[in-house]
Write a protein that holds these residues in place. Structure first.
Motif, mmCIF file in Angstrom:
data_model
loop_
_atom_site.group_PDB
_atom_site.id
_atom_site.type_symbol
_atom_site.label_atom_id
_atom_site.label_comp_id
_atom_site.label_asym_id
_atom_site.label_seq_id
_atom_site.Cartn_x
_atom_site.Cartn_y
_atom_site.Cartn_z
ATOM 1 N N SER A 1 -116.920 -7.697 -91.538
ATOM 2 C CA SER A 1 -116.801 -9.136 -91.783
ATOM 3 C C SER A 1 -118.094 -9.862 -91.426
ATOM 4 O O SER A 1 -118.494 -10.818 -92.111
ATOM 5 C CB SER A 1 -115.635 -9.710 -90.978
ATOM 6 N N THR B 1 -120.550 -12.001 -94.132
ATOM 7 C CA THR B 1 -120.760 -13.437 -93.928
ATOM 8 C C THR B 1 -122.230 -13.766 -94.139
ATOM 9 O O THR B 1 -123.039 -13.751 -93.200
ATOM 10 C CB THR B 1 -120.298 -13.852 -92.515
ATOM 11 N N SER C 1 -127.569 -10.252 -92.217
ATOM 12 C CA SER C 1 -126.149 -10.020 -91.915
ATOM 13 C C SER C 1 -125.777 -8.555 -92.023
ATOM 14 O O SER C 1 -124.956 -8.051 -91.243
ATOM 15 C CB SER C 1 -125.263 -10.859 -92.850
ATOM 16 N N LEU D 1 -116.248 -17.094 -87.770
ATOM 17 C CA LEU D 1 -116.281 -16.396 -89.057
ATOM 18 C C LEU D 1 -115.296 -17.016 -90.037
ATOM 19 O O LEU D 1 -114.188 -17.397 -89.647
ATOM 20 C CB LEU D 1 -115.948 -14.911 -88.870
ATOM 21 N N GLU E 1 -112.384 -15.797 -95.334
ATOM 22 C CA GLU E 1 -112.590 -14.846 -96.424
ATOM 23 C C GLU E 1 -113.465 -13.658 -96.040
ATOM 24 O O GLU E 1 -113.651 -12.740 -96.841
ATOM 25 C CB GLU E 1 -113.246 -15.562 -97.619
ATOM 26 N N SER E 2 -114.005 -13.628 -94.832
ATOM 27 C CA SER E 2 -115.020 -12.633 -94.467
ATOM 28 C C SER E 2 -114.568 -11.174 -94.522
ATOM 29 O O SER E 2 -115.406 -10.297 -94.742
ATOM 30 C CB SER E 2 -115.582 -12.949 -93.071
ATOM 31 N N ASP F 1 -118.702 -10.217 -99.635
ATOM 32 C CA ASP F 1 -119.732 -11.219 -99.375
ATOM 33 C C ASP F 1 -119.217 -12.623 -99.651
ATOM 34 O O ASP F 1 -118.624 -12.905 -100.697
ATOM 35 C CB ASP F 1 -120.956 -10.944 -100.257
ATOM 36 N N THR F 2 -119.457 -13.518 -98.690
ATOM 37 C CA THR F 2 -119.019 -14.904 -98.826
ATOM 38 C C THR F 2 -120.020 -15.823 -98.137
ATOM 39 O O THR F 2 -120.590 -15.473 -97.092
ATOM 40 C CB THR F 2 -117.627 -15.117 -98.207
ATOM 41 N N LYS G 1 -117.945 -21.083 -94.674
ATOM 42 C CA LYS G 1 -118.117 -21.301 -93.250
ATOM 43 C C LYS G 1 -116.754 -21.525 -92.607
ATOM 44 O O LYS G 1 -115.784 -21.876 -93.269
ATOM 45 C CB LYS G 1 -119.023 -22.510 -93.004
ATOM 46 N N SER G 2 -116.695 -21.333 -91.307
ATOM 47 C CA SER G 2 -115.462 -21.575 -90.570
ATOM 48 C C SER G 2 -115.552 -22.964 -89.931
ATOM 49 O O SER G 2 -116.044 -23.904 -90.535
ATOM 50 C CB SER G 2 -115.239 -20.488 -89.531
ATOM 51 N N PRO H 1 -121.665 -20.278 -88.967
ATOM 52 C CA PRO H 1 -121.603 -18.911 -88.432
ATOM 53 C C PRO H 1 -122.840 -18.567 -87.611
ATOM 54 O O PRO H 1 -123.971 -18.746 -88.069
ATOM 55 C CB PRO H 1 -121.507 -18.048 -89.697
#
Length: 433
Positions: free
Chosen positions: A248, A252, A259, A322, A325-326, A330-331, A334-335, A339
């Motif tokens: 995950s 991200t 990443s 996170l 969708e992580s 790949d996304t 943001k949470s 991040p």
């Protein structure tokens, strides 16, 4: 060095090499298979599905593993199990979907006998005064694999945004070689030292039906039913930190251009947390023993409480750091905050340390409470743990990060309270002696 301690140390080193390969692969399998799919669209193998098959067969085969241990002995069983791990890794050199899933089933069988054999061998080389020390030493050596393997991955993936064919071949070749070395080391393990001599190393077959009835009867006892909640939590936690969380981070993209490299760094810090916990609780082992006979000290429940707090903090930070969708790919989402790679790596450490808190104390309780019935007890531990892991890897393709964290928190609370209840009964038993 005391012969029992030597046996435990060699056991830990053997597991360290085998699981340097396997745990590293589990940590990056989702990412690796995604890169293979990019190069070969006909390949449809999925990392979470593979891991779900592994733990599903692991769970089922735990019902027959005590009989295999009785027939072949713990040392030979662990060697055969390690061979299954090596074959699984070899299969990645020729990636096909059918072969991936077939080898996943094979390693599930191998896992059942290597772990049941490990629990039996560790118990036979320990007593009530050395079980905490020995389980801590074994756990620290085992989890050194997370540090070693993922350090290698960290440098191999340096400045890489995609795992090309040459990089994958290098990864697989090194991991296969390390796993093969660990497999060979099982052949030099010495006979376990047991005052009771209650392990069958002579190859005398016992009834599979009788062993299964014994395991089922133990499964239904009150204390084992309570421990099953703790076992189940460790399975969900295992699948999360070993297969979901690091991937995950890599998926991200908002965390930064590096990443993918953080996948290896995450594994390193999970390993650091595991190793620190193993050595810390090994040192505190004598104090834990005095607690069980009524003196003040740092006992099993105190360690579990520490693990509870550690995991709650980790889950909370992951929740805000996170995106939901992580786990899927790949996304750029943001949470609740931007991040942050430092928070992500801190959580890796906390996940490893929290896992160490639970597993070392579970080994201690099994070794002390079920010393005369160690193989079935260890098989039931691994059965519940692997059932939970299989379920978790299955739903990881469907549930986002927030649902997965919610399930972890619920089972963490239930598993912690259940362990407290069993540990209290064990403490009361020691006071009566």
């Amino acid at each position: 060095m005391d012969r029992r301690l030597c046996n435990v140390s060699l056991l830990g080193l053997s597991f360290m090499f085998v699981f340097t390969a396997f745990q590293t692969m589990g940590n990056i399998e989702k990412t690796v298979l995604k890169s293979i799919q990019n190069d070969f669209p006909s390949f449809t193998g999925d990392g979470y599905t593979s891991l779900a098959i592994i733990y599903g067969f692991f769970a089922l085969c735990n019902w027959i593993s005590p009989s295999i241990i009785s027939f072949a002995g713990s040392r030979m069983s662990m060697f055969v199990g390690a061979c299954c791990y090596t074959l699984f890794l070899v299969s990645f050199l020729w990636p096909t979907t059918m072969l991936l899933y077939l080898m996943s089933a094979l390693i599930g069988f191998g896992a059942s006998i290597i772990w049941t054999g490990q629990g039996t061998y560790l118990t036979l080389n320990s007593d009530s005064t050395t079980m905490s020390r020995n389980s801590g030493i074994f756990w620290a050596l085992l989890q050194s694999s997370m540090f070693l393997g993922n350090t290698f991955v960290f440098f191999v993936l340096h400045d890489k945004t995609n795992l090309d064919a040459s990089t994958r071949t290098l990864l697989f070749t090194v991991l296969i070689s390390v796993c093969f070395l660990g497999t060979i080391m099982f052949l030099v393990l010495r006979s376990p030292v047991s005052s009771e001599g209650n392990e069958n190393e002579q190859g005398i077959p016992l009834s599979v039906v009788k062993e299964m009835k014994n395991s089922f009867a133990l499964f239904l006892t009150e204390d084992m039913c309570l421990l099953n909640m703790s076992f189940f939590f460790t399975g969900l936690h295992l699948s999360f930190y070993s297969g979901v969380y690091s991937s995950s981070i890599g998926f991200t993209t908002a965390i930064g251009p590096n990443s993918k490299q953080l996948v290896g760094l995450s594994g390193i810090f999970i390993g650091v947390g595991e190793i620190l916990g193993g050595f810390l609780f090994s040192i505190l082992g004598k104090k834990a023993t005095t607690t069980e006979v009524g003196s003040k000290g740092f006992g099993h429940s105190a360690v579990i409480a520490l693990g509870f707090v550690t995991n709650i903090v980790a889950y909370g930070l992951i929740f805000i750091n996170l995106p939901n969708e992580s786990p899927f790919g790949d996304t750029s989402a943001k949470s609740f905050i931007e991040p942050n790679q430092y928070i992500a790596i801190l959580c890796s450490f906390l996940l490893g340390f929290g896992d160490s808190c639970f597993n070392t104390q579970i080994y201690n309780v099994i070794g002390k409470k079920y010393s005369e019935n160690s193989a079935p007890a260890m098989a039931l531990f691994k059965f519940m743990q692997s059932i939970a892991a299989a379920i978790s890897f299955f739903y990881s393709n469907h549930f986002g990060m927030y649902v997965q964290l919610s399930l972890l928190v619920i089972t963490l609370i239930m598993g912690t309270l259940s362990f407290f209840k069993v540990d209290k009964s064990l403490d009361d038993r020691y006071k009566e002696i």
